[in-house]
Design an enzyme around this catalytic site. Sequence first.
Site, short mmCIF file in Angstrom:
data_model
loop_
_atom_site.label_atom_id
_atom_site.label_comp_id
_atom_site.label_asym_id
_atom_site.label_seq_id
_atom_site.Cartn_x
_atom_site.Cartn_y
_atom_site.Cartn_z
N SER A 146 -2.59 -2.63 1.13
CA SER A 146 -2.41 -2.27 -0.27
C SER A 146 -1.23 -3.05 -0.83
O SER A 146 -0.39 -3.54 -0.07
CB SER A 146 -2.14 -0.76 -0.39
N TYR A 159 1.69 7.68 1.58
CA TYR A 159 0.72 6.59 1.47
C TYR A 159 1.40 5.22 1.59
O TYR A 159 0.96 4.36 2.37
CB TYR A 159 -0.01 6.69 0.13
#
Length: 255
Positions: A146, A159
């Site tokens: 990400s 996350y």
Amino acid sequence: MAQAMFDLTGRLALVTGSSQGIGFALARGLAQAGARVVLNGRDAAKLAAAAQRLTAEGLAVEQAAFDVTEIAALDDTVAAIEAAHGPLHILVNNAGIIRRMPSVDVTPALWREVLGTNVDAVFFLAQAAARRMIPRGEGKIINICSVQSELGRPTIAPYATSKGALRMMTRTLCAEWAKHGVQVNGIAPGYFDTELTSALVQDKVFTEWLCQRTPAGRWGRVEELVGAAVFLAAPASNFVNGQLLYVDGGMTAVV
């Protein structure tokens, strides 16, 4: 010659979390490039529907309904996939979750839920695949990372921590497995319009911020990740290892 470098004919790929969203798009793209793709998800009915969509397009797909967080079963799961469908050449670790809340409110249980799915499951599934790829002298492992592998943002500490960990996991596995013919790389998407981000897409304030923050000036489309996946799965990337390919409209390149 150039086209052959991106040809996945005869290759078997497992894409986790591929019933919808990014995982589904990547599975479709690998299949369009010639691979036989094993779709994965926890919901067998949703998985079957996804497989039916791809089969209707004339693509070669199989199904493997399992929960990636059942760590103790992953080695047996990969063994069963190979027994049923042949050697696994490509693993795409796409399954992941996000939980949004202020960091002061994150509980130990929530922290472990996110890290267990986004880090533990990725490592042990990669391990199970590599145990079979290494003796054969070839394999492609692609971890879906990400922009949060590089950038922080409020309310997503578990996350972002997990995606940062994937960056270093990718590099470390490269350090160990490259000499065995196994390439371990990552794709780091920016902000993409998917089922899971639909609320943010509809949020005018957030979308305005995103378009100003991203040089491309828009949300990404999931099909725009396919080229990166095919490249990292194909012979074209045989000397590419331990890298993260950011597909983010330029977000991580600018301030």
